[in-house]
Motif scaffolding. Structure first.
Motif, PDB file in Angstrom:
ATOM      1  N   ALA A 109      15.463  31.621  -0.704  1.00  0.00           N
ATOM      2  CA  ALA A 109      14.369  31.371   0.232  1.00  0.00           C
ATOM      3  C   ALA A 109      13.439  32.586   0.334  1.00  0.00           C
ATOM      4  O   ALA A 109      12.216  32.438   0.470  1.00  0.00           O
ATOM      5  N   THR A 110      14.008  33.789   0.247  1.00  0.00           N
ATOM      6  CA  THR A 110      13.179  34.991   0.275  1.00  0.00           C
ATOM      7  C   THR A 110      12.207  35.021  -0.887  1.00  0.00           C
ATOM      8  O   THR A 110      11.012  35.296  -0.713  1.00  0.00           O
ATOM      9  N   TRP A 111      12.683  34.714  -2.076  1.00  0.00           N
ATOM     10  CA  TRP A 111      11.810  34.679  -3.246  1.00  0.00           C
ATOM     11  C   TRP A 111      10.770  33.573  -3.121  1.00  0.00           C
ATOM     12  O   TRP A 111       9.602  33.743  -3.531  1.00  0.00           O
ATOM     13  N   PHE A 112      11.167  32.442  -2.593  1.00  0.00           N
ATOM     14  CA  PHE A 112      10.234  31.314  -2.466  1.00  0.00           C
ATOM     15  C   PHE A 112       9.050  31.691  -1.586  1.00  0.00           C
ATOM     16  O   PHE A 112       7.882  31.514  -1.977  1.00  0.00           O
ATOM     17  N   TRP A 113       9.321  32.242  -0.419  1.00  0.00           N
ATOM     18  CA  TRP A 113       8.224  32.593   0.486  1.00  0.00           C
ATOM     19  C   TRP A 113       7.437  33.784  -0.035  1.00  0.00           C
ATOM     20  O   TRP A 113       6.218  33.878   0.205  1.00  0.00           O
ATOM     21  N   THR A 114       8.084  34.691  -0.761  1.00  0.00           N
ATOM     22  CA  THR A 114       7.344  35.793  -1.372  1.00  0.00           C
ATOM     23  C   THR A 114       6.347  35.274  -2.402  1.00  0.00           C
ATOM     24  O   THR A 114       5.192  35.725  -2.459  1.00  0.00           O
ATOM     25  N   ILE A 115       6.775  34.332  -3.224  1.00  0.00           N
ATOM     26  CA  ILE A 115       5.872  33.747  -4.230  1.00  0.00           C
ATOM     27  C   ILE A 115       4.728  33.003  -3.548  1.00  0.00           C
ATOM     28  O   ILE A 115       3.568  33.062  -4.004  1.00  0.00           O
ATOM     29  N   VAL A 116       5.013  32.308  -2.467  1.00  0.00           N
ATOM     30  CA  VAL A 116       3.949  31.608  -1.742  1.00  0.00           C
ATOM     31  C   VAL A 116       2.886  32.593  -1.260  1.00  0.00           C
ATOM     32  O   VAL A 116       1.673  32.362  -1.414  1.00  0.00           O
ATOM     33  N   LEU A 117       3.312  33.716  -0.689  1.00  0.00           N
ATOM     34  CA  LEU A 117       2.344  34.708  -0.225  1.00  0.00           C
ATOM     35  C   LEU A 117       1.586  35.345  -1.388  1.00  0.00           C
ATOM     36  O   LEU A 117       0.392  35.639  -1.278  1.00  0.00           O
ATOM     37  N   LEU A 118       2.273  35.584  -2.511  1.00  0.00           N
ATOM     38  CA  LEU A 118       1.586  36.130  -3.676  1.00  0.00           C
ATOM     39  C   LEU A 118       0.503  35.183  -4.176  1.00  0.00           C
ATOM     40  O   LEU A 118      -0.599  35.618  -4.555  1.00  0.00           O
ATOM     41  N   VAL A 119       0.791  33.898  -4.191  1.00  0.00           N
ATOM     42  CA  VAL A 119      -0.206  32.916  -4.629  1.00  0.00           C
ATOM     43  C   VAL A 119      -1.404  32.913  -3.684  1.00  0.00           C
ATOM     44  O   VAL A 119      -2.570  32.908  -4.127  1.00  0.00           O
ATOM     45  N   PHE A 120      -1.146  32.921  -2.390  1.00  0.00           N
ATOM     46  CA  PHE A 120      -2.239  32.967  -1.417  1.00  0.00           C
ATOM     47  C   PHE A 120      -3.078  34.233  -1.611  1.00  0.00           C
ATOM     48  O   PHE A 120      -4.318  34.176  -1.595  1.00  0.00           O
ATOM     49  N   SER A 121      -2.430  35.362  -1.799  1.00  0.00           N
ATOM     50  CA  SER A 121      -3.159  36.614  -1.972  1.00  0.00           C
ATOM     51  C   SER A 121      -4.000  36.588  -3.243  1.00  0.00           C
ATOM     52  O   SER A 121      -5.150  37.049  -3.253  1.00  0.00           O
ATOM     53  N   PHE A 122      -3.444  36.051  -4.326  1.00  0.00           N
ATOM     54  CA  PHE A 122      -4.192  35.952  -5.575  1.00  0.00           C
ATOM     55  C   PHE A 122      -5.436  35.091  -5.400  1.00  0.00           C
ATOM     56  O   PHE A 122      -6.533  35.441  -5.869  1.00  0.00           O
ATOM     57  N   VAL A 123      -5.286  33.965  -4.737  1.00  0.00           N
ATOM     58  CA  VAL A 123      -6.428  33.067  -4.526  1.00  0.00           C
ATOM     59  C   VAL A 123      -7.497  33.745  -3.685  1.00  0.00           C
ATOM     60  O   VAL A 123      -8.701  33.627  -3.954  1.00  0.00           O
ATOM     61  N   LEU A 127     -29.232  36.352   5.406  1.00  0.00           N
ATOM     62  CA  LEU A 127     -29.316  37.528   4.551  1.00  0.00           C
ATOM     63  C   LEU A 127     -27.990  38.273   4.441  1.00  0.00           C
ATOM     64  O   LEU A 127     -27.767  38.996   3.472  1.00  0.00           O
ATOM     65  N   SER A 128     -27.121  38.128   5.438  1.00  0.00           N
ATOM     66  CA  SER A 128     -25.835  38.840   5.451  1.00  0.00           C
ATOM     67  C   SER A 128     -24.660  37.950   5.086  1.00  0.00           C
ATOM     68  O   SER A 128     -23.506  38.379   5.203  1.00  0.00           O
ATOM     69  N   TRP A 129     -24.946  36.734   4.654  1.00  0.00           N
ATOM     70  CA  TRP A 129     -23.860  35.764   4.528  1.00  0.00           C
ATOM     71  C   TRP A 129     -22.822  36.172   3.480  1.00  0.00           C
ATOM     72  O   TRP A 129     -21.632  35.877   3.617  1.00  0.00           O
ATOM     73  N   SER A 130     -23.225  36.853   2.435  1.00  0.00           N
ATOM     74  CA  SER A 130     -22.263  37.261   1.409  1.00  0.00           C
ATOM     75  C   SER A 130     -21.194  38.168   2.000  1.00  0.00           C
ATOM     76  O   SER A 130     -19.988  37.948   1.802  1.00  0.00           O
ATOM     77  N   SER A 131     -21.602  39.205   2.717  1.00  0.00           N
ATOM     78  CA  SER A 131     -20.633  40.127   3.321  1.00  0.00           C
ATOM     79  C   SER A 131     -19.833  39.450   4.424  1.00  0.00           C
ATOM     80  O   SER A 131     -18.639  39.712   4.586  1.00  0.00           O
ATOM     81  N   ILE A 132     -20.465  38.578   5.172  1.00  0.00           N
ATOM     82  CA  ILE A 132     -19.760  37.877   6.251  1.00  0.00           C
ATOM     83  C   ILE A 132     -18.671  36.974   5.672  1.00  0.00           C
ATOM     84  O   ILE A 132     -17.546  36.916   6.197  1.00  0.00           O
ATOM     85  N   ALA A 133     -19.007  36.261   4.591  1.00  0.00           N
ATOM     86  CA  ALA A 133     -18.005  35.385   3.976  1.00  0.00           C
ATOM     87  C   ALA A 133     -16.832  36.189   3.434  1.00  0.00           C
ATOM     88  O   ALA A 133     -15.664  35.811   3.595  1.00  0.00           O
ATOM     89  N   SER A 134     -17.130  37.317   2.785  1.00  0.00           N
ATOM     90  CA  SER A 134     -16.039  38.156   2.276  1.00  0.00           C
ATOM     91  C   SER A 134     -15.182  38.695   3.413  1.00  0.00           C
ATOM     92  O   SER A 134     -13.946  38.722   3.317  1.00  0.00           O
ATOM     93  N   GLY A 135     -15.816  39.123   4.504  1.00  0.00           N
ATOM     94  CA  GLY A 135     -15.057  39.598   5.657  1.00  0.00           C
ATOM     95  C   GLY A 135     -14.194  38.514   6.268  1.00  0.00           C
ATOM     96  O   GLY A 135     -13.069  38.771   6.709  1.00  0.00           O
ATOM     97  N   THR A 136     -14.696  37.290   6.288  1.00  0.00           N
ATOM     98  CA  THR A 136     -13.916  36.175   6.834  1.00  0.00           C
ATOM     99  C   THR A 136     -12.671  35.906   5.993  1.00  0.00           C
ATOM    100  O   THR A 136     -11.576  35.705   6.526  1.00  0.00           O
ATOM    101  N   VAL A 137     -12.832  35.928   4.675  1.00  0.00           N
ATOM    102  CA  VAL A 137     -11.690  35.683   3.795  1.00  0.00           C
ATOM    103  C   VAL A 137     -10.667  36.808   3.907  1.00  0.00           C
ATOM    104  O   VAL A 137      -9.453  36.576   3.945  1.00  0.00           O
ATOM    105  N   LEU A 138     -11.148  38.052   3.977  1.00  0.00           N
ATOM    106  CA  LEU A 138     -10.229  39.175   4.141  1.00  0.00           C
ATOM    107  C   LEU A 138      -9.486  39.094   5.474  1.00  0.00           C
ATOM    108  O   LEU A 138      -8.289  39.401   5.549  1.00  0.00           O
ATOM    109  N   ALA A 139     -10.184  38.712   6.529  1.00  0.00           N
ATOM    110  CA  ALA A 139      -9.528  38.568   7.829  1.00  0.00           C
ATOM    111  C   ALA A 139      -8.478  37.463   7.793  1.00  0.00           C
ATOM    112  O   ALA A 139      -7.392  37.601   8.376  1.00  0.00           O
TER     113      ALA A 139
END
Length: 502
Positions: A417-431, A365-377
């Protein structure tokens, strides 16, 4: 009398104008004397037309370290890749330049003269690509230069005031340093001298230097991707993957635990479990370092058994777990508190144990909130910086995560390299955010408005809808089976089916 006054006025005019004329002449001579430096597109090499030597394999250390090396204090230190390199330490007031004796003899460089000026010009040109945020060498007016033999001998050192600069010291086996030491141990080099960057390069013959031409965007991207070190990505993914397992289990356990204690105890434990979310990450890292460091019994125990908890990969996992745990805990607890307590009581009257209620009833019954919390963590662990840097340090291939790589690449002037890793983190955050939005919309479809014909908007399950009418016996038998299996039958469905039979 008139002639004397005119002569005096003319003399005054000449006295006023002559310094400006002299200054303009000297400035013009200086501008003519400034050589034109050709810098490689990758910032690795440079040369001057008409000069017998060139610079290659340029390196820039934006910051040094005041930490002891093998238990000994050497003031302020910089790492060198090799001892036989031209090196300069830039400070707030002056720069100290060291030229190895072998290179000086080969190219005829002395402590003064045009050849030394060419070395300074090469250093200033190469440093301009890496000096963002620090004092550039091109703006330094006072230089102290000397030729010597790298090592621990007197020929490798130069004393300026109360500070001694020594180049090419092998403080540990195979590791060479530039040391900046005060007159005694009480002398604070970092505060008094304010050392900035340390630049170094290898002197080679002018025709042997490889000056890379400016490439096109596609070619430059290909060269960059072929040369970039991807170890921060693998360290980050491995750290987050292991950390999220601990966060998931500990977050659910903590949420379930706080639901089963008194309200007063809940307030205390809820504060303890949530406080890492409001504390600055650096404070969390400092507290963990004090608790798990080698000076504590716990830290020394794990150090003795070969499983150190600080400045190791294990430390990156601990830091990620601590900062991401509150998000998982709060999400799980909020989901558990929203459940109907009458449903739990009904399950207990059927003889279900607490463990079965948790697994078969509360989690589904709580799986929706648990899944969202897991992704946020997971996302929080992915972007962790301060706590990790405090507890695990910056060790390439071991503890350098993507956020730490962004900081140190920028400090070292590596903007690409700074821009490269920044873009990588932005992509992860977007996903991550996109996944949460899609998941939330998928799990809340049952909240849509009812249809005009009165039927339930829920999707079909086994060929029927939640609002379909069934016989009294089938309805009661189906409700009993669902309650025994997973406890997710809704009271509205049971009443609807029974009412339909009646």
């Amino acid at each position: 009398m008139l002639r004397r006054l005119m002569g005096l006025g003319l003399a005054l005019c000449l006295a006023v104008l002559s310094p400006q004329a002299a200054w303009a002449e000297s400035g013009a001579e200086a501008s003519r004397a400034a050589p034109e430096v050709e810098v490689s597109a990758d910032g690795d090499a440079a040369r001057i037309e008409g000069c017998d030597f060139a610079a290659e394999a340029f390196e820039c250390s934006r910051t040094g370290s005041a930490r002891a090396v093998d238990g000994r204090d050497f003031g302020y230190t910089y790492r060198m890749s090799a001892p036989d390199r031209v090196a300069v330490v830039n400070t707030a007031d002056y720069a100290v330049l060291f030229i190895p004796q072998e290179a000086a003899d080969r190219f005829g460089i002395a402590s003064e003269g045009p050849a030394l000026d060419d070395v300074k010009s090469l250093l200033a040109a190469l440093d301009s690509n890496f000096s963002a945020g620090v004092s550039p060498l091109a703006g330094q007016d006072e230089w102290y230069a000397f030729v010597g033999v790298p090592g621990d001998g007197p020929d490798a050192s130069l004393t300026v005031g109360e500070v001694t600069y020594t180049f090419g010291r092998e403080l540990t086996e195979g590791r060479f340093y530039v040391t900046v030491e005060g007159s005694d141990e009480a002398y604070d080099v970092k505060a008094e001298v304010r050392p900035a960057q340390m630049d170094s390069f290898r002197l080679v013959a002018a025709d042997a230097a490889h000056i890379a031409e400016e490439a096109g965007p596609v070619e430059s991207l290909g060269v960059f991707l072929a040369s970039v070190d991807l170890s921060p990505l693998w360290v980050t993914l491995k750290t987050c993957g292991v950390a999220i397992v601990f966060v998931f289990v500990l977050g659910l356990a903590a949420a379930y635990f706080t639901m089963r204690i008194s309200k007063r105890a809940q307030d205390v434990f809820d504060t303890i479990f949530t406080i890492p979310m409001v504390l600055p990450p650096t404070v969390c890292g400092f507290l963990l370092l004090m608790a798990l460091g080698r000076n504590t019994a716990l830290g020394q125990f794990f150090q003795d058994v070969g499983f150190p908890l600080v400045f190791s990969w294990q430390a990156t996992v601990i830091a990620a777990v601590v900062v991401a745990f509150p998000l998982m805990y709060r999400s799980a607890r909020g989901a558990f508190e929203s459940l109907d307590p009458n449903m739990m009581d009904a399950a207990r009257t059927l003889g279900w144990s607490n463990g079965r209620i948790f697994v078969k009833l509360m989690l589904p019954l709580s799986w929706s909130s648990i899944a969202s919390g897991t992704v946020l963590a997971f996302a929080r662990a992915l972007g962790e910086f301060g706590c990790t840097l405090f507890l695990a340090g910056n060790q390439l291939g071991t503890t350098r995560t993507i956020p730490i790589a962004i900081y140190f690449e920028w400090m070292n002037g590596n903007t690409e390299a700074t821009w490269f890793w920044t873009i990588v983190l932005l992509v992860f955050s977007f996903v991550v955010i996109l996944f949460i939005n899609l998941w939330s919309r998928h799990t809340t479809r049952y909240r849509q408005r009812p249809r005009l014909d009165g039927r339930s908007p829920k999707p079909r399950r086994s060929g029927t809808r939640g609002g379909s009418r069934r016989s009294h016996g089938d309805s009661w038998r189906g409700a009993t089976d669902m309650g025994a299996a997973c406890g997710v039958a809704r009271e509205g469905d049971l009443l609807g089916g029974e009412g339909g039979a009646r």
